[in-house]
Design a protein around this motif. Structure first.
Motif, PDB file in Angstrom:
ATOM      1  N   LEU A   1      11.886  -9.517  -8.519  1.00 32.32           N
ATOM      2  CA  LEU A   1      12.138  -8.100  -8.271  1.00 32.32           C
ATOM      3  C   LEU A   1      11.014  -7.442  -7.488  1.00 32.32           C
ATOM      4  O   LEU A   1      11.265  -6.715  -6.522  1.00 32.32           O
ATOM      5  CB  LEU A   1      12.351  -7.371  -9.599  1.00 32.32           C
ATOM      6  N   ASP A   2       9.761  -7.674  -7.892  1.00 34.63           N
ATOM      7  CA  ASP A   2       8.642  -7.009  -7.235  1.00 34.63           C
ATOM      8  C   ASP A   2       8.580  -7.380  -5.756  1.00 34.63           C
ATOM      9  O   ASP A   2       8.355  -6.535  -4.894  1.00 34.63           O
ATOM     10  CB  ASP A   2       7.326  -7.387  -7.927  1.00 34.63           C
ATOM     11  N   GLY A   3       8.797  -8.659  -5.460  1.00 32.82           N
ATOM     12  CA  GLY A   3       8.776  -9.102  -4.077  1.00 32.82           C
ATOM     13  C   GLY A   3       9.946  -8.570  -3.280  1.00 32.82           C
ATOM     14  O   GLY A   3       9.801  -8.191  -2.115  1.00 32.82           O
ATOM     15  N   LEU A   4      11.128  -8.526  -3.894  1.00 29.49           N
ATOM     16  CA  LEU A   4      12.304  -8.004  -3.201  1.00 29.49           C
ATOM     17  C   LEU A   4      12.137  -6.525  -2.866  1.00 29.49           C
ATOM     18  O   LEU A   4      12.489  -6.078  -1.774  1.00 29.49           O
ATOM     19  CB  LEU A   4      13.550  -8.209  -4.061  1.00 29.49           C
ATOM     20  N   LEU A   5      11.601  -5.760  -3.810  1.00 25.99           N
ATOM     21  CA  LEU A   5      11.375  -4.339  -3.552  1.00 25.99           C
ATOM     22  C   LEU A   5      10.386  -4.141  -2.412  1.00 25.99           C
ATOM     23  O   LEU A   5      10.555  -3.259  -1.572  1.00 25.99           O
ATOM     24  CB  LEU A   5      10.867  -3.649  -4.824  1.00 25.99           C
ATOM     25  N   LEU A   6       9.350  -4.989  -2.389  1.00 31.74           N
ATOM     26  CA  LEU A   6       8.370  -4.915  -1.305  1.00 31.74           C
ATOM     27  C   LEU A   6       9.039  -5.198   0.037  1.00 31.74           C
ATOM     28  O   LEU A   6       8.825  -4.483   1.018  1.00 31.74           O
ATOM     29  CB  LEU A   6       7.244  -5.916  -1.552  1.00 31.74           C
ATOM     30  N   GLY A   7       9.878  -6.236   0.080  1.00 38.08           N
ATOM     31  CA  GLY A   7      10.562  -6.573   1.319  1.00 38.08           C
ATOM     32  C   GLY A   7      11.523  -5.494   1.770  1.00 38.08           C
ATOM     33  O   GLY A   7      11.594  -5.159   2.954  1.00 38.08           O
ATOM     34  N   ILE A   8      12.272  -4.918   0.825  1.00 36.25           N
ATOM     35  CA  ILE A   8      13.230  -3.864   1.163  1.00 36.25           C
ATOM     36  C   ILE A   8      12.519  -2.630   1.698  1.00 36.25           C
ATOM     37  O   ILE A   8      12.937  -2.032   2.695  1.00 36.25           O
ATOM     38  CB  ILE A   8      14.085  -3.510  -0.072  1.00 36.25           C
ATOM     39  N   LYS A   9      11.413  -2.252   1.053  1.00 35.57           N
ATOM     40  CA  LYS A   9      10.660  -1.087   1.513  1.00 35.57           C
ATOM     41  C   LYS A   9      10.130  -1.307   2.928  1.00 35.57           C
ATOM     42  O   LYS A   9      10.110  -0.394   3.753  1.00 35.57           O
ATOM     43  CB  LYS A   9       9.505  -0.799   0.556  1.00 35.57           C
ATOM     44  N   THR A  10       9.698  -2.533   3.213  1.00 37.15           N
ATOM     45  CA  THR A  10       9.180  -2.841   4.546  1.00 37.15           C
ATOM     46  C   THR A  10      10.278  -2.735   5.595  1.00 37.15           C
ATOM     47  O   THR A  10      10.081  -2.188   6.681  1.00 37.15           O
ATOM     48  CB  THR A  10       8.573  -4.256   4.571  1.00 37.15           C
TER      49      THR A  10
ATOM     50  N   LYS B   1      -1.617   5.356  -7.664  1.00 36.99           N
ATOM     51  CA  LYS B   1      -1.664   6.784  -7.335  1.00 36.99           C
ATOM     52  C   LYS B   1      -0.673   7.135  -6.226  1.00 36.99           C
ATOM     53  O   LYS B   1      -0.736   8.208  -5.638  1.00 36.99           O
ATOM     54  CB  LYS B   1      -3.078   7.178  -6.900  1.00 36.99           C
ATOM     55  N   ASN B   2       0.235   6.199  -5.943  1.00 37.17           N
ATOM     56  CA  ASN B   2       1.280   6.384  -4.929  1.00 37.17           C
ATOM     57  C   ASN B   2       0.744   6.467  -3.506  1.00 37.17           C
ATOM     58  O   ASN B   2       1.399   7.033  -2.626  1.00 37.17           O
ATOM     59  CB  ASN B   2       2.135   7.624  -5.235  1.00 37.17           C
ATOM     60  N   MET B   3      -0.429   5.907  -3.279  1.00 40.82           N
ATOM     61  CA  MET B   3      -0.895   5.775  -1.907  1.00 40.82           C
ATOM     62  C   MET B   3      -0.146   4.605  -1.259  1.00 40.82           C
ATOM     63  O   MET B   3       0.283   3.676  -1.952  1.00 40.82           O
ATOM     64  CB  MET B   3      -2.400   5.558  -1.875  1.00 40.82           C
ATOM     65  N   PRO B   4       0.043   4.642   0.073  1.00 41.03           N
ATOM     66  CA  PRO B   4       0.931   3.671   0.728  1.00 41.03           C
ATOM     67  C   PRO B   4       0.325   2.277   0.909  1.00 41.03           C
ATOM     68  O   PRO B   4       0.223   1.759   2.024  1.00 41.03           O
ATOM     69  CB  PRO B   4       1.210   4.338   2.078  1.00 41.03           C
ATOM     70  N   VAL B   5      -0.073   1.662  -0.197  1.00 41.54           N
ATOM     71  CA  VAL B   5      -0.547   0.275  -0.168  1.00 41.54           C
ATOM     72  C   VAL B   5       0.680  -0.626  -0.178  1.00 41.54           C
ATOM     73  O   VAL B   5       1.508  -0.540  -1.085  1.00 41.54           O
ATOM     74  CB  VAL B   5      -1.431  -0.033  -1.390  1.00 41.54           C
ATOM     75  N   TYR B   6       0.831  -1.494   0.827  1.00 43.21           N
ATOM     76  CA  TYR B   6       2.053  -2.300   0.880  1.00 43.21           C
ATOM     77  C   TYR B   6       1.995  -3.542  -0.005  1.00 43.21           C
ATOM     78  O   TYR B   6       3.028  -4.134  -0.309  1.00 43.21           O
ATOM     79  CB  TYR B   6       2.421  -2.683   2.314  1.00 43.21           C
ATOM     80  N   ASN B   7       0.823  -3.965  -0.446  1.00 41.71           N
ATOM     81  CA  ASN B   7       0.747  -5.096  -1.373  1.00 41.71           C
ATOM     82  C   ASN B   7       1.418  -4.723  -2.690  1.00 41.71           C
ATOM     83  O   ASN B   7       1.310  -3.591  -3.154  1.00 41.71           O
ATOM     84  CB  ASN B   7      -0.700  -5.482  -1.646  1.00 41.71           C
ATOM     85  N   SER B   8       2.104  -5.673  -3.298  1.00 44.74           N
ATOM     86  CA  SER B   8       2.793  -5.400  -4.556  1.00 44.74           C
ATOM     87  C   SER B   8       1.808  -5.427  -5.726  1.00 44.74           C
ATOM     88  O   SER B   8       0.761  -6.078  -5.667  1.00 44.74           O
ATOM     89  CB  SER B   8       3.898  -6.431  -4.793  1.00 44.74           C
TER      90      SER B   8
END
Length: 218
Positions: free
Chosen positions: A203-212, A98-105
Protein backbone atom coordinates in the motif's frame (compact mmCIF):
# COMPACT_ATOMS: atom_id res chain seq x y z
CA UNK A 1 24.25 25.26 -2.72
CA UNK A 2 27.80 24.60 -1.53
CA UNK A 3 27.15 20.94 -0.75
CA UNK A 4 25.93 20.23 -4.29
CA UNK A 5 28.90 21.93 -5.95
CA UNK A 6 31.30 20.13 -3.61
CA UNK A 7 30.07 16.78 -4.90
CA UNK A 8 29.24 17.59 -8.54
CA UNK A 9 31.50 20.47 -9.49
CA UNK A 10 31.42 24.25 -9.37
CA UNK A 11 28.31 25.76 -10.92
CA UNK A 12 26.33 22.51 -10.99
CA UNK A 13 23.71 23.77 -8.55
CA UNK A 14 23.09 26.92 -10.61
CA UNK A 15 22.66 24.85 -13.78
CA UNK A 16 20.28 22.44 -12.03
CA UNK A 17 18.23 25.35 -10.71
CA UNK A 18 18.03 26.86 -14.19
CA UNK A 19 16.79 23.54 -15.56
CA UNK A 20 14.15 23.39 -12.84
CA UNK A 21 12.99 26.90 -13.74
CA UNK A 22 12.72 26.07 -17.45
CA UNK A 23 10.87 22.79 -16.82
CA UNK A 24 8.40 24.45 -14.47
CA UNK A 25 7.80 27.28 -16.93
CA UNK A 26 6.86 24.77 -19.64
CA UNK A 27 4.56 22.70 -17.40
CA UNK A 28 6.86 19.69 -17.10
CA UNK A 29 6.45 17.56 -13.98
CA UNK A 30 9.47 17.86 -11.72
CA UNK A 31 10.81 16.75 -8.40
CA UNK A 32 13.94 17.76 -6.52
CA UNK A 33 16.22 14.81 -5.91
CA UNK A 34 19.24 14.73 -3.61
CA UNK A 35 21.73 11.96 -2.87
CA UNK A 36 22.75 11.34 0.73
CA UNK A 37 26.33 12.50 1.23
CA UNK A 38 28.55 13.78 3.99
CA UNK A 39 27.96 17.27 2.57
CA UNK A 40 24.17 17.46 2.82
CA UNK A 41 22.88 15.38 5.73
CA UNK A 42 22.21 18.40 7.90
CA UNK A 43 19.25 20.55 8.90
CA UNK A 44 20.39 23.55 6.85
CA UNK A 45 20.43 21.70 3.53
CA UNK A 46 17.13 20.02 4.35
CA UNK A 47 15.53 23.42 4.94
CA UNK A 48 16.98 24.62 1.64
CA UNK A 49 15.44 21.69 -0.27
CA UNK A 50 12.08 22.25 1.42
CA UNK A 51 12.24 25.93 0.48
CA UNK A 52 13.04 25.13 -3.16
CA UNK A 53 10.18 22.62 -3.30
CA UNK A 54 7.77 25.25 -1.98
CA UNK A 55 9.07 27.82 -4.46
CA UNK A 56 8.58 25.55 -7.47
CA UNK A 57 5.47 23.79 -6.11
CA UNK A 58 7.07 20.38 -6.36
CA UNK A 59 8.30 17.58 -4.09
CA UNK A 60 11.75 16.63 -2.86
CA UNK A 61 13.47 13.53 -1.54
CA UNK A 62 16.60 11.44 -1.32
CA UNK A 63 18.36 8.29 -2.43
CA UNK A 64 21.49 6.50 -1.32
CA UNK A 65 24.68 7.28 -3.26
CA UNK A 66 25.86 5.35 -6.27
CA UNK A 67 29.49 4.43 -6.74
CA UNK A 68 31.95 6.63 -8.59
CA UNK A 69 33.06 4.13 -11.22
CA UNK A 70 30.32 1.51 -11.12
CA UNK A 71 32.54 -1.31 -9.88
CA UNK A 72 31.12 -1.62 -6.37
CA UNK A 73 33.79 0.53 -4.69
CA UNK A 74 32.43 3.47 -2.77
CA UNK A 75 33.40 7.12 -2.94
CA UNK A 76 35.00 7.46 0.49
CA UNK A 77 35.10 11.26 0.23
CA UNK A 78 31.35 11.52 -0.25
CA UNK A 79 29.69 8.55 1.46
CA UNK A 80 28.00 9.49 4.72
CA UNK A 81 28.65 7.24 7.68
CA UNK A 82 25.90 5.41 9.53
CA UNK A 83 26.04 7.58 12.64
CA UNK A 84 25.36 10.70 10.57
CA UNK A 85 22.71 9.18 8.33
CA UNK A 86 20.38 7.68 10.92
CA UNK A 87 19.42 10.93 12.73
CA UNK A 88 19.11 12.72 9.39
CA UNK A 89 16.61 10.14 8.13
CA UNK A 90 14.57 10.69 11.27
CA UNK A 91 14.63 14.43 10.58
CA UNK A 92 13.39 13.84 7.03
CA UNK A 93 10.61 11.69 8.46
CA UNK A 94 9.56 14.54 10.77
CA UNK A 95 9.31 16.81 7.73
CA UNK A 96 7.16 14.19 6.01
CA UNK A 97 4.86 13.88 9.02
CA UNK A 98 4.42 17.67 9.01
CA UNK A 99 2.95 17.32 5.50
CA UNK A 100 5.96 18.79 3.77
CA UNK A 101 6.30 17.48 0.18
CA UNK A 102 8.87 14.74 0.84
CA UNK A 103 8.30 12.11 -1.85
CA UNK A 104 10.02 9.27 0.03
CA UNK A 105 7.51 7.00 1.75
CA UNK A 106 7.30 6.64 5.53
CA UNK A 107 7.89 2.90 5.19
CA UNK A 108 11.10 3.48 3.22
CA UNK A 109 12.36 6.10 5.68
CA UNK A 110 11.68 3.75 8.58
CA UNK A 111 13.45 0.89 6.84
CA UNK A 112 16.49 2.92 5.81
CA UNK A 113 16.92 4.39 9.30
CA UNK A 114 16.45 1.11 11.15
CA UNK A 115 19.88 -0.21 10.22
CA UNK A 116 22.05 2.41 8.45
CA UNK A 117 24.23 1.06 5.65
CA UNK A 118 27.69 -0.24 6.30
CA UNK A 119 30.50 0.62 3.92
CA UNK A 120 29.99 -1.32 0.70
CA UNK A 121 33.24 -3.24 1.10
CA UNK A 122 32.11 -4.56 4.51
CA UNK A 123 28.54 -5.28 3.44
CA UNK A 124 29.44 -7.30 0.35
CA UNK A 125 30.97 -10.01 2.52
CA UNK A 126 27.72 -10.45 4.46
CA UNK A 127 25.22 -10.32 1.60
CA UNK A 128 23.56 -13.69 1.17
CA UNK A 129 20.07 -15.18 1.25
CA UNK A 130 20.06 -15.24 5.06
CA UNK A 131 20.80 -11.52 5.22
CA UNK A 132 19.11 -9.41 7.90
CA UNK A 133 17.41 -7.63 5.01
CA UNK A 134 15.68 -10.76 3.66
CA UNK A 135 12.30 -9.65 5.00
CA UNK A 136 12.06 -7.49 1.89
CA UNK A 137 12.80 -9.28 -1.38
CA UNK A 138 14.68 -7.20 -3.90
CA UNK A 139 13.44 -7.60 -7.47
CA UNK A 140 16.44 -5.93 -9.08
CA UNK A 141 17.71 -8.42 -11.61
CA UNK A 142 14.47 -10.37 -12.01
CA UNK A 143 11.71 -7.79 -12.55
CA UNK A 144 13.84 -4.83 -13.54
CA UNK A 145 17.42 -4.06 -14.47
CA UNK A 146 19.59 -1.28 -15.87
CA UNK A 147 21.51 -0.98 -19.12
CA UNK A 148 24.33 1.54 -19.24
CA UNK A 149 25.45 3.54 -22.27
CA UNK A 150 28.15 0.99 -23.09
CA UNK A 151 25.68 -1.91 -23.11
CA UNK A 152 26.37 -3.48 -19.70
CA UNK A 153 23.28 -4.99 -18.06
CA UNK A 154 23.24 -4.94 -14.26
CA UNK A 155 20.64 -5.38 -11.49
CA UNK A 156 21.56 -2.30 -9.46
CA UNK A 157 24.41 0.10 -8.95
CA UNK A 158 25.45 -1.57 -5.69
CA UNK A 159 26.41 -4.75 -7.53
CA UNK A 160 28.55 -2.75 -9.93
CA UNK A 161 27.82 -1.76 -13.52
CA UNK A 162 30.60 -3.94 -14.92
CA UNK A 163 29.46 -6.99 -12.91
CA UNK A 164 26.99 -7.98 -15.64
CA UNK A 165 27.34 -9.01 -19.28
CA UNK A 166 27.26 -6.72 -22.29
CA UNK A 167 24.33 -6.86 -24.72
CA UNK A 168 26.66 -5.95 -27.58
CA UNK A 169 28.53 -9.18 -26.98
CA UNK A 170 25.86 -11.68 -25.84
CA UNK A 171 22.47 -10.05 -26.53
CA UNK A 172 19.90 -8.86 -23.99
CA UNK A 173 18.32 -12.23 -23.09
CA UNK A 174 21.59 -13.87 -22.10
CA UNK A 175 22.70 -10.75 -20.24
CA UNK A 176 19.40 -10.58 -18.33
CA UNK A 177 19.38 -14.30 -17.54
CA UNK A 178 22.86 -13.90 -16.05
CA UNK A 179 21.76 -11.30 -13.49
CA UNK A 180 20.87 -13.72 -10.63
CA UNK A 181 24.56 -14.64 -10.52
CA UNK A 182 25.50 -11.12 -9.45
CA UNK A 183 22.55 -10.25 -7.17
CA UNK A 184 23.43 -9.29 -3.61
CA UNK A 185 20.10 -10.40 -2.03
CA UNK A 186 19.72 -7.44 0.27
CA UNK A 187 20.46 -3.81 1.05
CA UNK A 188 18.69 -0.95 2.75
CA UNK A 189 18.92 1.63 -0.01
CA UNK A 190 15.83 3.77 0.16
CA UNK A 191 15.26 3.95 -3.61
CA UNK A 192 15.27 0.16 -4.08
CA UNK A 193 12.98 -0.36 -1.10
CA UNK A 194 10.43 1.95 -2.72
CA UNK A 195 10.71 0.25 -6.12
CA UNK A 196 10.18 -3.15 -4.50
CA UNK A 197 7.23 -1.81 -2.51
CA UNK A 198 5.49 -0.85 -5.75
CA UNK A 199 6.31 -4.15 -7.48
CA UNK A 200 5.04 -6.10 -4.45
CA UNK A 201 1.81 -4.04 -4.51
CA UNK A 202 2.33 -2.83 -0.94
CA UNK A 203 0.00 0.00 0.00
CA UNK A 204 2.66 2.54 0.98
CA UNK A 205 4.54 2.03 -2.28
CA UNK A 206 1.39 2.11 -4.40
CA UNK A 207 0.27 5.38 -2.82
CA UNK A 208 3.71 6.85 -3.49
CA UNK A 209 3.53 5.78 -7.14
CA UNK A 210 -0.01 7.09 -7.60
CA UNK A 211 0.86 10.46 -6.08
CA UNK A 212 3.86 10.74 -8.40
CA UNK A 213 1.77 9.94 -11.49
CA UNK A 214 -1.09 12.27 -10.58
CA UNK A 215 1.00 15.23 -9.49
CA UNK A 216 0.88 18.18 -11.88
CA UNK A 217 2.61 21.54 -11.56
CA UNK A 218 0.17 24.34 -10.82
Amino acid sequence: MESNDAARGNGSFTRALKGLEVATKHGINTRIHAVFSRYNVNARDLRCLASLAARFKTSFGFSNPITANGDGHEQSDHVVNANELKPFLKLVKRYKLKNMPVYNSIAALNFASSDPPMEISKRQGTMHRDSVFNHTICHAGDRFCYVDSEGFVYPCIECGVKAGLNIKEVGFKKAFDYLPAVKCHGCNHIQYFEANDILDLRLDGLLLGIKTLLRRPS
